[in-house]
Design an enzyme around this catalytic site. Structure first.
Site, PDB file in Angstrom:
ATOM      1  N   GLU A  51       4.476   5.901 -92.411  1.00  0.00           N
ATOM      2  CA  GLU A  51       4.894   6.924 -91.440  1.00  0.00           C
ATOM      3  C   GLU A  51       5.224   6.225 -90.138  1.00  0.00           C
ATOM      4  O   GLU A  51       4.539   5.280 -89.756  1.00  0.00           O
ATOM      5  CB  GLU A  51       3.784   7.934 -91.142  1.00  0.00           C
ATOM      6  CG  GLU A  51       3.505   8.913 -92.238  1.00  0.00           C
ATOM      7  CD  GLU A  51       2.278   8.536 -93.025  1.00  0.00           C
ATOM      8  OE1 GLU A  51       1.501   7.685 -92.540  1.00  0.00           O
ATOM      9  OE2 GLU A  51       2.086   9.068 -94.133  1.00  0.00           O
ATOM     10  N   TYR A  60      12.481  -1.214 -90.558  1.00  0.00           N
ATOM     11  CA  TYR A  60      12.232  -0.736 -91.923  1.00  0.00           C
ATOM     12  C   TYR A  60      13.543  -0.536 -92.688  1.00  0.00           C
ATOM     13  O   TYR A  60      13.640  -0.879 -93.860  1.00  0.00           O
ATOM     14  CB  TYR A  60      11.416   0.573 -91.884  1.00  0.00           C
ATOM     15  CG  TYR A  60      10.071   0.409 -91.206  1.00  0.00           C
ATOM     16  CD1 TYR A  60       9.278  -0.707 -91.453  1.00  0.00           C
ATOM     17  CD2 TYR A  60       9.588   1.365 -90.319  1.00  0.00           C
ATOM     18  CE1 TYR A  60       8.048  -0.870 -90.814  1.00  0.00           C
ATOM     19  CE2 TYR A  60       8.359   1.211 -89.689  1.00  0.00           C
ATOM     20  CZ  TYR A  60       7.601   0.090 -89.939  1.00  0.00           C
ATOM     21  OH  TYR A  60       6.386  -0.076 -89.315  1.00  0.00           O
TER      22      TYR A  60
END
Ligand code: COA
Length: 145
Positions: A104, A116
């Protein structure tokens, strides 16, 4: 040269100093200590000239990796250290034949989201008001292996 090592209990004081600089709601030293004693976790530190500059870790549960934190000392950012830490977690996930890695991230954390995405993570959903401190939503990201 940046080198990655498994995190040890003796690293926690240095790790905590970075944690405090990076997060508005930092984990305690005790939390790190507890993480290191669990058989379901994998934590690393990144060192240059024997100095800890970054760390990261994940939980390994039912064949999936869940990245809990990645942080680079603010004085050493944009030098590829975040990539080195994340790359090492993904390599470990591949070694353990996990089906994927999830995490998250705060929707405002553009640096981390870009990092990411660079590794093939995709946005898979939102957790509304996930962060109590800022009432921000979390973006759930997955990289399938
Ligand atoms: C996110 C973080 C780990 C990146 O670490 P870093 O060592 O600076 O990152 P790297 O130098 O390895 O850069 C990797 C990629 O991240 C992205 N990135 C890094 N800094 C960025 C910035 N200021 N703006 C936009 N994208 C950025 C880029 O995609 C970059 O790839 P590129 O250099 O090829 O463009 C670091 O900013 C950090 O510790 N942030 C605070 C803690 C945190 O929020 N952790 C994530 C919790 S989910």
């Amino acid at each position: 040269m940046i080198e990655i090592f498994p995190m040890k209990e003796e690293d926690i004081d240095k790790v905590y100093k970075i944690e405090e600089k990076c997060f508005i709601t930092p984990w305690s030293k005790y939390s790190f200590k507890k993480e290191l004693t669990s058989p379901l976790t994998y934590y690393v530190v990144a060192k240059k000239d024997n100095k800890i500059l970054a760390y990261g870790g994940m939980w390994i549960i039912v064949g999936e990796g869940h990245i809990t934190n990645i942080a680079v000392d603010p004085a050493y950012r944009n030098q590829g250290i975040g990539k080195a830490v994340l790359g090492s977690l993904i390599e470990e996930a591949e070694r353990r034949k996990l089906t994927g890695v999830t995490l998250e991230v705060r929707e405002s954390n553009i640096e981390a989201i870009n990092l990411y995405k660079k590794f093939g993570f995709i946005c898979a959903g939102i957790r509304k008001d996930y962060y109590h401190d800022t009432k921000e939503d979390a973006i759930i990201m997955w990289k399938y292996l």
